[in-house]
Write a protein that holds these residues in place. Structure first.
Motif, mmCIF file in Angstrom:
data_model
loop_
_atom_site.group_PDB
_atom_site.id
_atom_site.type_symbol
_atom_site.label_atom_id
_atom_site.label_comp_id
_atom_site.label_asym_id
_atom_site.label_seq_id
_atom_site.Cartn_x
_atom_site.Cartn_y
_atom_site.Cartn_z
ATOM 1 N N PRO A 10 47.383 32.855 53.604
ATOM 2 C CA PRO A 10 47.290 32.480 52.186
ATOM 3 C C PRO A 10 47.052 33.726 51.328
ATOM 4 N N LEU A 11 47.640 33.720 50.120
ATOM 5 C CA LEU A 11 47.406 34.821 49.188
ATOM 6 C C LEU A 11 46.161 34.542 48.357
ATOM 7 N N THR A 12 45.409 35.579 48.063
ATOM 8 C CA THR A 12 44.269 35.440 47.163
ATOM 9 C C THR A 12 44.783 35.282 45.733
ATOM 10 N N GLU A 13 43.904 34.860 44.833
ATOM 11 C CA GLU A 13 44.317 34.712 43.435
ATOM 12 C C GLU A 13 44.708 36.067 42.842
ATOM 13 N N ALA A 14 43.997 37.125 43.241
ATOM 14 C CA ALA A 14 44.336 38.460 42.728
ATOM 15 C C ALA A 14 45.724 38.878 43.209
ATOM 16 N N GLU A 15 46.041 38.600 44.478
ATOM 17 C CA GLU A 15 47.365 38.936 45.011
ATOM 18 C C GLU A 15 48.451 38.118 44.314
ATOM 19 N N LEU A 16 48.184 36.832 44.123
ATOM 20 C CA LEU A 16 49.148 35.978 43.430
ATOM 21 C C LEU A 16 49.396 36.461 42.009
ATOM 22 N N SER A 17 48.334 36.867 41.341
ATOM 23 C CA SER A 17 48.450 37.326 39.967
ATOM 24 C C SER A 17 49.318 38.586 39.871
ATOM 25 N N GLY A 18 49.066 39.545 40.777
ATOM 26 C CA GLY A 18 49.864 40.765 40.799
ATOM 27 C C GLY A 18 51.324 40.479 41.105
ATOM 28 N N TYR A 19 51.542 39.559 42.037
ATOM 29 C CA TYR A 19 52.906 39.217 42.423
ATOM 30 C C TYR A 19 53.626 38.481 41.294
ATOM 31 N N ARG A 20 52.924 37.564 40.632
ATOM 32 C CA ARG A 20 53.527 36.844 39.499
ATOM 33 C C ARG A 20 54.046 37.811 38.444
ATOM 34 N N GLY A 21 53.239 38.844 38.169
ATOM 35 C CA GLY A 21 53.654 39.824 37.166
ATOM 36 C C GLY A 21 54.955 40.505 37.549
ATOM 37 N N MET A 22 55.070 40.889 38.824
ATOM 38 C CA MET A 22 56.310 41.525 39.291
ATOM 39 C C MET A 22 57.496 40.570 39.194
ATOM 40 N N VAL A 23 57.291 39.331 39.633
ATOM 41 C CA VAL A 23 58.377 38.352 39.646
ATOM 42 C C VAL A 23 58.844 38.049 38.219
ATOM 43 N N THR A 24 57.899 37.961 37.297
ATOM 44 C CA THR A 24 58.266 37.718 35.893
ATOM 45 C C THR A 24 59.139 38.854 35.367
ATOM 46 N N ARG A 25 58.760 40.080 35.662
ATOM 47 C CA ARG A 25 59.563 41.228 35.222
ATOM 48 C C ARG A 25 60.962 41.178 35.836
ATOM 49 N N ARG A 26 61.031 40.884 37.132
ATOM 50 C CA ARG A 26 62.342 40.864 37.798
ATOM 51 C C ARG A 26 63.202 39.724 37.271
ATOM 52 N N SER A 27 62.572 38.598 36.902
ATOM 53 C CA SER A 27 63.341 37.461 36.392
ATOM 54 C C SER A 27 64.006 37.792 35.061
ATOM 55 N N LYS A 28 63.469 38.782 34.359
ATOM 56 C CA LYS A 28 64.073 39.257 33.103
ATOM 57 C C LYS A 28 65.104 40.342 33.360
ATOM 58 N N ARG A 29 65.413 40.556 34.653
ATOM 59 C CA ARG A 29 66.431 41.483 35.148
ATOM 60 C C ARG A 29 66.018 42.950 35.018
ATOM 61 N N GLU A 30 64.718 43.199 34.895
ATOM 62 C CA GLU A 30 64.252 44.576 34.997
ATOM 63 C C GLU A 30 64.527 45.062 36.418
ATOM 64 N N PRO A 31 65.054 46.264 36.599
ATOM 65 C CA PRO A 31 65.391 46.735 37.946
ATOM 66 C C PRO A 31 64.182 46.752 38.879
ATOM 67 N N LEU A 32 64.419 46.348 40.113
ATOM 68 C CA LEU A 32 63.358 46.350 41.122
ATOM 69 C C LEU A 32 62.740 47.736 41.267
#
Length: 284
Positions: free
Chosen positions: A55-77
Motif C-alpha cells: 500500500p502507498l502512504t498518503e504522502a506517496e500518493l500525494s506526490g504521485y498524484r502531482g506527477m500524474v496530473t502534470r503528465r495528464s496535461k501532456r507535460e513531457p515525462l
C-alpha cells in the motif's frame, strides 16, 4: 485516486493511472506510470514488480498524484522526472532546454569519428549539454567549447558537465559571437530546424512545453544553416569539419549549402529509423 479511505496498492495505482493517462492521449501510459511511481517510491521497475501488493502512504500518493496530473496535461515525462538518458549518460533537463533525443546520438558518433586526439571542438546551441558532454566523455583529450543564447540552458549544461566529470567551456552568445579570432578542428550543431508553420502540428509535449527558440528554424527550417555555413570557414582550421543534425527531408538542401560554400567530402548519416539525420563536410 479520489477516495482517501481506499487502500491503494502499487498494482492498483498503476492500473488506474494507465487507464487515466491513456484516455488523455499519452502513449506508453503503463510504462510512464511505472517510471513516475519508481521516482516517488525510490525503486527500480523490478522493485515495483516485487511490491505490487504494497500500500502507498498518503504522502506517496500525494506526490504521485502531482506527477500524474502534470503528465495528464501532456507535460513531457522527462521534465516531470527532471532527467533524460543520452548515450548511456544521465542528463538533467528542464523546460529551459530541448529534451535530448536518441536521434542526436548519430551526430555525436559522427563527430567523434572525425576528431584527432587533441582536437578543438565548438558546439553551437549547447542546450542541455548532451552533445558537448557526450563528446567530452568520448574524447577525453579534446578541448570542447559550447555556446548558447540562453543563460538558463548554460547553467543546466554546466551542471551536466560537472555531474559527468568533464570539462566543457561554455559561453553565452549568438552563434560565433564569443569566438572572434579562434579556430576549431570541428564545429558541430543541432540547430532549430522545424519550419515555423509545422510547429502547430507537433505533439502537445513538444509544442506546448519545449522551448520554442530551440525548435523554430524559420519558414523552411533552414535559417540557422544559412547563418552558420557561410561563417564557419572563418572559424575552422584547414581541413576542419562542420557537422549538423537536420530535420526530415532537409539533408539535400543543407548539403547544397555546404557544397557551394567550399566544403568537400560531403556525407550524410542515417538515424535508427533510416532518416538522413546528420549532414557534414570538410573545409577544403
Amino acid at each position: 485516486m479520489a477516495n482517501q479511505q481506499e487502500t491503494w496498492t502499487v498494482l492498483k495505482v498503476l492500473t488506474w493511472t494507465k487507464e487515466f493517462l491513456a484516455q488523455k492521449g499519452v502513449e506508453n501510459a503503463r510504462l510512464e506510470s511505472e517510471w513516475m511511481l519508481c521516482a516517488v517510491l525510490g525503486l527500480d521497475r523490478v522493485g515495483l514488480y516485487v511490491n505490487f501488493d504494497k500500500p502507498l502512504t498518503e504522502a506517496e500518493l500525494s506526490g504521485y498524484r502531482g506527477m500524474v496530473t502534470r503528465r495528464s496535461k501532456r507535460e513531457p515525462l522527462q521534465y516531470i522526472l527532471g532527467s533524460q538518458e543520452f548515450m548511456g549518460l544521465e542528463f538533467e533537463v528542464s523546460p529551459a532546454v530541448l529534451i535530448p533525443r536518441h536521434d542526436t546520438e548519430v551526430l555525436v558518433a559522427e563527430a567523434a569519428a572525425r576528431c584527432g586526439e587533441h582536437c578543438r571542438i565548438l558546439d553551437i546551441g549547447v542546450g542541455s549539454g548532451c552533445v558537448s558532454v557526450a563528446l567530452a566523455k568520448a574524447l577525453p583529450t579534446a578541448t570542447i567549447l559550447g555556446v548558447d543564447s540562453s543563460p538558463q540552458a548554460l547553467v543546466l549544461a554546466q551542471k551536466n558537465a560537472d555531474k559527468q566529470g568533464v570539462t566543457v567551456s561554455l559561453f553565452e552568445g549568438s552563434l560565433f559571437e564569443p569566438f572572434q579570432d579562434q579556430r576549431f578542428d570541428l564545429i558541430v550543431s543541432n540547430p532549430p530546424y522545424i519550419p515555423t508553420d509545422d510547429l502547430k502540428t507537433l505533439q502537445p509535449e513538444v509544442r506546448d512545453y519545449e522551448p520554442i527558440q530551440a525548435l523554430d528554424g524559420g519558414a523552411d527550417g533552414l535559417d540557422f544553416y544559412r547563418l552558420i555555413v557561410p561563417a564557419a570557414s572563418d572559424y575552422l582550421n584547414p581541413g576542419g569539419w562542420l557537422l549538423f543534425e537536420v530535420g526530415v527531408g532537409q539533408a539535400e538542401a543543407v548539403l547544397g549549402l555546404l557544397d557551394k560554400t567550399g566544403f568537400g567530402e560531403l556525407f550524410t548519416a542515417k538515424d535508427p529509423n533510416g532518416i538522413e539525420r546528420v549532414v557534414g563536410g570538410r573545409l577544403l
